[in-house]
Design a protein around this motif. Structure first.
Motif, PDB file in Angstrom:
ATOM      1  N   PHE A 182    -169.502 -18.316 -49.994  1.00  0.00           N
ATOM      2  CA  PHE A 182    -169.419 -17.895 -51.412  1.00  0.00           C
ATOM      3  C   PHE A 182    -168.307 -18.712 -52.535  1.00  0.00           C
ATOM      4  O   PHE A 182    -167.239 -19.030 -51.901  1.00  0.00           O
ATOM      5  CB  PHE A 182    -169.029 -16.352 -51.469  1.00  0.00           C
ATOM      6  N   ARG A 183    -168.632 -18.480 -53.761  1.00  0.00           N
ATOM      7  CA  ARG A 183    -167.487 -18.892 -54.653  1.00  0.00           C
ATOM      8  C   ARG A 183    -166.810 -17.342 -54.868  1.00  0.00           C
ATOM      9  O   ARG A 183    -167.475 -16.764 -55.125  1.00  0.00           O
ATOM     10  CB  ARG A 183    -168.066 -19.480 -55.803  1.00  0.00           C
ATOM     11  N   VAL A 184    -165.629 -17.534 -54.900  1.00  0.00           N
ATOM     12  CA  VAL A 184    -164.641 -16.594 -54.828  1.00  0.00           C
ATOM     13  C   VAL A 184    -163.996 -16.307 -56.110  1.00  0.00           C
ATOM     14  O   VAL A 184    -163.223 -17.170 -56.377  1.00  0.00           O
ATOM     15  CB  VAL A 184    -163.865 -16.290 -53.529  1.00  0.00           C
ATOM     16  N   VAL A 185    -164.064 -14.959 -56.623  1.00  0.00           N
ATOM     17  CA  VAL A 185    -162.934 -14.481 -57.592  1.00  0.00           C
ATOM     18  C   VAL A 185    -162.093 -13.616 -56.679  1.00  0.00           C
ATOM     19  O   VAL A 185    -162.247 -12.581 -56.499  1.00  0.00           O
ATOM     20  CB  VAL A 185    -163.586 -13.939 -58.780  1.00  0.00           C
ATOM     21  N   VAL A 186    -160.680 -13.962 -56.681  1.00  0.00           N
ATOM     22  CA  VAL A 186    -159.660 -13.153 -56.399  1.00  0.00           C
ATOM     23  C   VAL A 186    -158.942 -12.426 -57.252  1.00  0.00           C
ATOM     24  O   VAL A 186    -158.498 -13.007 -58.448  1.00  0.00           O
ATOM     25  CB  VAL A 186    -158.440 -14.147 -55.752  1.00  0.00           C
ATOM     26  N   SER A 187    -159.131 -11.146 -57.343  1.00  0.00           N
ATOM     27  CA  SER A 187    -158.785 -10.397 -58.565  1.00  0.00           C
ATOM     28  C   SER A 187    -157.411  -9.616 -58.056  1.00  0.00           C
ATOM     29  O   SER A 187    -157.753  -8.840 -56.910  1.00  0.00           O
ATOM     30  CB  SER A 187    -159.782  -9.615 -59.189  1.00  0.00           C
ATOM     31  N   ASP A 188    -156.306  -9.207 -58.953  1.00  0.00           N
ATOM     32  CA  ASP A 188    -155.200  -8.329 -58.339  1.00  0.00           C
ATOM     33  C   ASP A 188    -154.353  -8.180 -59.566  1.00  0.00           C
ATOM     34  O   ASP A 188    -154.181  -8.956 -60.377  1.00  0.00           O
ATOM     35  CB  ASP A 188    -154.741  -8.866 -57.055  1.00  0.00           C
ATOM     36  N   LEU A 189    -153.393  -7.149 -59.456  1.00  0.00           N
ATOM     37  CA  LEU A 189    -152.381  -6.949 -60.365  1.00  0.00           C
ATOM     38  C   LEU A 189    -151.286  -7.977 -59.951  1.00  0.00           C
ATOM     39  O   LEU A 189    -150.347  -8.459 -60.527  1.00  0.00           O
ATOM     40  CB  LEU A 189    -152.029  -5.559 -60.564  1.00  0.00           C
ATOM     41  N   LEU A 190    -151.311  -8.364 -58.407  1.00  0.00           N
ATOM     42  CA  LEU A 190    -150.178  -8.992 -57.644  1.00  0.00           C
ATOM     43  C   LEU A 190    -150.805 -10.513 -57.915  1.00  0.00           C
ATOM     44  O   LEU A 190    -151.801 -10.804 -58.471  1.00  0.00           O
ATOM     45  CB  LEU A 190    -149.994  -8.628 -56.201  1.00  0.00           C
ATOM     46  N   ASP A 191    -149.930 -11.428 -57.833  1.00  0.00           N
ATOM     47  CA  ASP A 191    -150.313 -12.977 -57.912  1.00  0.00           C
ATOM     48  C   ASP A 191    -151.083 -13.127 -56.691  1.00  0.00           C
ATOM     49  O   ASP A 191    -150.857 -13.481 -55.579  1.00  0.00           O
ATOM     50  CB  ASP A 191    -148.976 -13.838 -58.020  1.00  0.00           C
ATOM     51  N   GLY A 192    -152.630 -13.660 -56.969  1.00  0.00           N
ATOM     52  CA  GLY A 192    -153.496 -14.065 -56.133  1.00  0.00           C
ATOM     53  C   GLY A 192    -153.830 -15.492 -56.210  1.00  0.00           C
ATOM     54  O   GLY A 192    -154.636 -15.916 -55.581  1.00  0.00           O
ATOM     55  N   GLN A 193    -152.829 -16.284 -56.843  1.00  0.00           N
ATOM     56  CA  GLN A 193    -153.186 -17.793 -57.099  1.00  0.00           C
ATOM     57  C   GLN A 193    -153.120 -18.360 -55.707  1.00  0.00           C
ATOM     58  O   GLN A 193    -153.592 -19.395 -55.614  1.00  0.00           O
ATOM     59  CB  GLN A 193    -152.166 -18.322 -58.065  1.00  0.00           C
ATOM     60  N   SER A 194    -152.064 -17.936 -54.655  1.00  0.00           N
ATOM     61  CA  SER A 194    -152.036 -18.407 -53.528  1.00  0.00           C
ATOM     62  C   SER A 194    -153.261 -18.440 -52.655  1.00  0.00           C
ATOM     63  O   SER A 194    -153.667 -19.106 -51.836  1.00  0.00           O
ATOM     64  CB  SER A 194    -150.656 -17.820 -52.760  1.00  0.00           C
ATOM     65  N   VAL A 195    -154.103 -17.378 -52.775  1.00  0.00           N
ATOM     66  CA  VAL A 195    -155.284 -17.181 -52.121  1.00  0.00           C
ATOM     67  C   VAL A 195    -156.335 -18.134 -52.511  1.00  0.00           C
ATOM     68  O   VAL A 195    -156.897 -18.817 -51.941  1.00  0.00           O
ATOM     69  CB  VAL A 195    -155.691 -15.481 -51.956  1.00  0.00           C
ATOM     70  N   ALA A 196    -156.380 -18.068 -53.842  1.00  0.00           N
ATOM     71  CA  ALA A 196    -157.483 -19.108 -54.420  1.00  0.00           C
ATOM     72  C   ALA A 196    -157.165 -20.542 -53.940  1.00  0.00           C
ATOM     73  O   ALA A 196    -157.848 -21.454 -53.752  1.00  0.00           O
ATOM     74  CB  ALA A 196    -157.283 -18.911 -56.019  1.00  0.00           C
ATOM     75  N   TYR A 197    -155.764 -20.879 -54.104  1.00  0.00           N
ATOM     76  CA  TYR A 197    -155.301 -22.193 -53.543  1.00  0.00           C
ATOM     77  C   TYR A 197    -155.636 -22.475 -52.057  1.00  0.00           C
ATOM     78  O   TYR A 197    -156.242 -23.623 -51.889  1.00  0.00           O
ATOM     79  CB  TYR A 197    -153.581 -22.256 -53.782  1.00  0.00           C
ATOM     80  N   GLU A 198    -155.252 -21.207 -51.258  1.00  0.00           N
ATOM     81  CA  GLU A 198    -155.506 -21.569 -49.841  1.00  0.00           C
ATOM     82  C   GLU A 198    -157.199 -21.973 -49.835  1.00  0.00           C
ATOM     83  O   GLU A 198    -157.675 -22.567 -49.007  1.00  0.00           O
ATOM     84  CB  GLU A 198    -155.383 -19.980 -49.157  1.00  0.00           C
ATOM     85  N   ILE A 199    -157.962 -21.146 -50.360  1.00  0.00           N
ATOM     86  CA  ILE A 199    -159.601 -21.587 -50.438  1.00  0.00           C
ATOM     87  C   ILE A 199    -159.832 -22.763 -50.835  1.00  0.00           C
ATOM     88  O   ILE A 199    -160.551 -23.465 -50.216  1.00  0.00           O
ATOM     89  CB  ILE A 199    -160.188 -20.265 -51.121  1.00  0.00           C
ATOM     90  N   ALA A 200    -159.311 -23.309 -51.870  1.00  0.00           N
ATOM     91  CA  ALA A 200    -159.526 -24.785 -52.619  1.00  0.00           C
ATOM     92  C   ALA A 200    -158.948 -25.585 -51.407  1.00  0.00           C
ATOM     93  O   ALA A 200    -159.816 -26.852 -51.262  1.00  0.00           O
ATOM     94  CB  ALA A 200    -158.711 -24.785 -53.855  1.00  0.00           C
ATOM     95  N   GLN A 201    -157.883 -25.377 -50.851  1.00  0.00           N
ATOM     96  CA  GLN A 201    -157.479 -26.339 -49.833  1.00  0.00           C
ATOM     97  C   GLN A 201    -158.260 -26.492 -48.747  1.00  0.00           C
ATOM     98  O   GLN A 201    -158.323 -27.578 -47.969  1.00  0.00           O
ATOM     99  CB  GLN A 201    -156.068 -25.948 -49.380  1.00  0.00           C
ATOM    100  N   ALA A 202    -159.237 -25.576 -48.467  1.00  0.00           N
ATOM    101  CA  ALA A 202    -159.808 -25.574 -47.356  1.00  0.00           C
ATOM    102  C   ALA A 202    -161.558 -25.989 -47.621  1.00  0.00           C
ATOM    103  O   ALA A 202    -162.633 -25.924 -46.720  1.00  0.00           O
ATOM    104  CB  ALA A 202    -160.101 -24.035 -46.701  1.00  0.00           C
ATOM    105  N   GLY A 203    -161.549 -26.335 -48.974  1.00  0.00           N
ATOM    106  CA  GLY A 203    -162.919 -27.025 -49.411  1.00  0.00           C
ATOM    107  C   GLY A 203    -163.647 -26.019 -50.223  1.00  0.00           C
ATOM    108  O   GLY A 203    -164.952 -26.386 -50.438  1.00  0.00           O
ATOM    109  N   GLY A 204    -163.386 -24.671 -50.620  1.00  0.00           N
ATOM    110  CA  GLY A 204    -164.283 -23.824 -51.292  1.00  0.00           C
ATOM    111  C   GLY A 204    -163.855 -23.837 -52.546  1.00  0.00           C
ATOM    112  O   GLY A 204    -162.808 -24.686 -53.103  1.00  0.00           O
ATOM    113  N   GLU A 205    -164.532 -22.768 -53.326  1.00  0.00           N
ATOM    114  CA  GLU A 205    -164.293 -22.598 -54.823  1.00  0.00           C
ATOM    115  C   GLU A 205    -163.470 -21.411 -55.275  1.00  0.00           C
ATOM    116  O   GLU A 205    -164.335 -20.460 -54.473  1.00  0.00           O
ATOM    117  CB  GLU A 205    -165.541 -22.740 -55.327  1.00  0.00           C
TER     118      GLU A 205
END
Length: 245
Positions: free
Chosen positions: A27-50
């Protein structure tokens, strides 16, 4: 599996686990939160995901509309919504008659109104494409009648009822709506009392061990897959046999 999945409350804990697992499943993932979820999106990208991160307060109608729009603009569709964000660790523990009124209201704003608003925001996209899977996260406390935080238990019970209503209403549009109810998944960094509570909870389970976020993944991926196309309006308890339903 392919498509786009939104995970609310995706910045940490269970939400992060859902995001990573959905990405691993294609899946392409949309990380949503009031907290900063950029690190999760980056972790996914580093593993080859979107993945993208979108900040949102799910108790806000405007934020939910913006979240759905950002997901569709980035990836072209909204195929799965995981309503994971919740007001839990902040809740006061104690007798029901001592729950602060504003805390009661905030619990329902996030846990019930937020789920309703998130579903409402993604619905037009799912209706247009004729398919979609909504997975709401409730709680095993609804079935135990756990004491000490009745506002949380009542709010999660409402989510189960809302799920059943939406399953009936959205079924003709090809959209499934289900609930998954975990038991206690301790996080002492957020709730120090979890360590003590976990000993009691584990003793009451058929499977005598602590529940971890990864225990939820199989059920989430199943409900998000084509294998669950004829499953809707259901609540699945993932609790190690702590309660049967």
């Amino acid at each position: 599996m392919t498509g786009t999945a939104i995970v609310t409350g995706g910045a940490r804990g269970l939400g992060r686990a859902y995001c990573l697992a959905l990405s691993d499943a294609g899946f392409r993932v949309v990380v949503s939160d009031l907290l900063d979820g950029q690190s999760v999106a980056y972790e996914i990208a580093q593993a080859g995901g979107e993945a993208i991160y979108v900040t949102a307060d799910i108790s806000s109608a405007e934020d939910n509309v913006a979240l759905a729009s950002a997901a569709a603009d980035a990836f072209g569709s909204i195929d799965v919504l995981i309503n994971n964000a919740a007001y839990f660790s902040e809740t006061t523990r104690g007798p029901f008659f001592e729950v602060p009124e504003m805390e009661w209201d905030r619990t329902f704003e996030v846990n019930v109104r937020g789920v309703w608003l998130s579903c409402s925001a993604v619905y037009p996209y799912m209706r247009e494409q004729g398919s979609g899977k909504i997975i709401n996260i409730a709680s095993n406390t609804c079935f135990k009648g756990t004491v000490g935080f009745p506002h949380y238990v009542a709010s999660k019970s409402a989510v189960i009822g809302l799920t059943r209503c939406l399953a009936q209403e959205l079924g003709p549009d090809g959209i499934t709506v289900n609930t998954v109810s975990p038991d206690l998944i301790p996080d002492p960094s957020l709730r120090p009392a979890d360590s003590t509570s976990d000993e009691f909870v584990v003793a009451g389970r058929a499977l005598k061990r602590t529940q971890v976020p990864e225990d939820m993944i199989g059920t989430i991926l199943y409900l998000a897959s084509s294998g669950a196309d004829f499953v809707t309006g259901q609540n699945i308890l993932v609790n190690g046999g702590a309660h049967y339903h």
